[in-house]
Design a protein around this motif. Structure first.
Motif, short mmCIF file in Angstrom:
data_model
loop_
_atom_site.label_atom_id
_atom_site.label_comp_id
_atom_site.label_asym_id
_atom_site.label_seq_id
_atom_site.Cartn_x
_atom_site.Cartn_y
_atom_site.Cartn_z
N ILE A 119 0.86 -1.18 0.00
CA ILE A 119 0.00 0.00 0.00
C ILE A 119 0.90 1.23 0.00
O ILE A 119 1.72 1.42 0.91
N THR A 120 0.73 2.08 -0.99
CA THR A 120 1.64 3.21 -1.16
C THR A 120 1.32 4.35 -0.20
O THR A 120 0.33 4.32 0.54
N GLY A 152 2.62 -4.83 3.11
CA GLY A 152 3.39 -3.68 3.56
C GLY A 152 2.71 -2.39 3.21
O GLY A 152 1.85 -2.32 2.32
N GLY A 153 3.10 -1.34 3.90
CA GLY A 153 2.58 -0.01 3.60
C GLY A 153 3.59 1.05 3.99
O GLY A 153 4.28 0.91 5.00
N THR A 154 3.68 2.09 3.18
CA THR A 154 4.60 3.19 3.47
C THR A 154 3.83 4.48 3.71
O THR A 154 2.82 4.73 3.04
N SER A 155 4.27 5.26 4.68
CA SER A 155 3.66 6.56 4.98
C SER A 155 2.16 6.39 5.23
O SER A 155 1.77 5.74 6.20
N ALA A 156 1.29 6.92 4.36
CA ALA A 156 -0.16 6.75 4.55
C ALA A 156 -0.56 5.28 4.56
O ALA A 156 -1.47 4.88 5.29
N GLY A 157 0.13 4.46 3.76
CA GLY A 157 -0.15 3.03 3.76
C GLY A 157 0.19 2.38 5.08
O GLY A 157 -0.48 1.46 5.54
#
Length: 331
Positions: A119-120, A152-157
């Protein structure tokens, strides 16, 4: 010249394939459903740049199957980045920017067939508004809890990959939230979107040191205790840093920066509208473990039980709040 022509026709073929698939922005590889041996896990990434070690960790757990990347804004593709870090059958990015698309059966099918999901970043309020109580959310929860693949998710994700989460729907809260924890910028939600293993009573935060978000994270947790009588835990990776939690709830930290694990046990003495937070508990309000990341993964923290005795490779702090100001000391 012949080589360039071949690459051109391959690019056209990939574009045409993506155009035929609902919500698809682009595909690398063969998206035919495959069966690989997977193991579950969650990668909480702090944003501000990629963490190759975290992607490699997820790819290994995927067994080299189909990777799906989802977002709710922008057309940026992680496809080549992920494909370059390990052998996978395919990588596809979906833009799911409406509730109609989030409830589309084909979108649901593509997500459910994934052996790895990423998830971006962006705006987590879009994820909440577009995906909550939809087939997309159901599909992600299926991957997390039934099929057991790495997500996985980065920042908002990362923000929505814990049971408790901050939506940011009215703007971005800062440490000023400690001066008024009921400010309109403090928008919190309780287990109504995703249900990752071990993270039901955890709230994450991201870009942690880079954007000085320790204070707002404390405000979030003070509110959760006051409003819901839940004593939350916190996980907070800094930029270019990831907390990778395996299927047994055991975590290591990958990347360039540090990650923080927060444990609460005492309620704030004051958490009320228009008043500064007071949360001292004899200067031991929140117990915090700091772990430095490395490219190959460093340290150990048991997210399964947040046991202080199982933590290795870092150091402990106490954090507390006096008159809306965050204080800290080494244990």
């Amino acid at each position: 010249m012949k080589g360039y022509m071949i690459l051109f026709f391959i690019s056209i073929a990939v574009y045409v394939q993506a155009q035929k698939r609902v919500a698809s922005l682009g595909v690398i590889g063969d998206t035919t459903d495959v069966q690989t041996k997977t193991s579950g896990g969650v990668a909480l990434i702090g944003g501000g740049g990629d963490v190759p070690g975290a992607f490699k960790w997820m790819i290994k757990k995927s067994g080299g199957g189909n990777v799906v990347v989802i977002r709710a804004s922008s057309n940026y593709l992680y496809n080549r980045t992920i494909d370059s870090l390990g052998k996978v059958a395919s990588v596809e990015t979906l833009l799911i920017d409406s509730r109609e698309l989030a409830n589309n059966p084909e979108v649901e099918r593509v997500i459910r067939n994934a052996e790895m999901l990423f998830i971006t970043g962006g705006d987590q309020s879009n994820y909440m508004n577009f995906w909550r109580a939809t087939k997309t959310a159901d599909a992600i929860n299926y991957l997390l809890n039934v099929k057991k693949v790495p997500v996985g998710g980065t920042s908002a994700g990362c923000a929505i990959l814990t049971g408790l989460y901050y939506s940011g729907e009215t703007g971005s809260a800062t440490a000023a939230a400690l001066k008024n924890p009921y400010d309109s910028l403090v928008t919190l939600y309780n287990n109504d979107l995703l249900h990752p293993p071990f993270l039901k009573h955890v709230i994450s935060d991201q870009h942690y040191v880079a954007r000085k978000r320790q204070g707002r994270h404390m405000a979030f947790m003070a509110r959760i205790i006051t409003d819901w009588k839940i004593y939350p835990k916190g996980i907070a990776p800094d930029e270019r840093t990831a907390v990778c939690i395996d299927e047994k709830g055991q975590a290591q930290v990958y990347g360039e920066g540090k990650a923080y694990f927060l444990i609460t046990k005492d309620p704030p003495e004051q958490c009320a509208p228009g008043k500064p937070v007071e949360w001292k508990a004899n200067q031991q309000a929140v117990k915090v473990y700091e772990l430095q990341g490395t490219p190959q993964g460093n340290g150990h923290f048991s997210v399964a039980d947040f046991s202080v005795n199982k933590a290795k490779g870092g150091k402990w702090y106490f954090w507390w709040v006096e008159n809306g100001l965050l204080k800290e000391r080494l244990q």
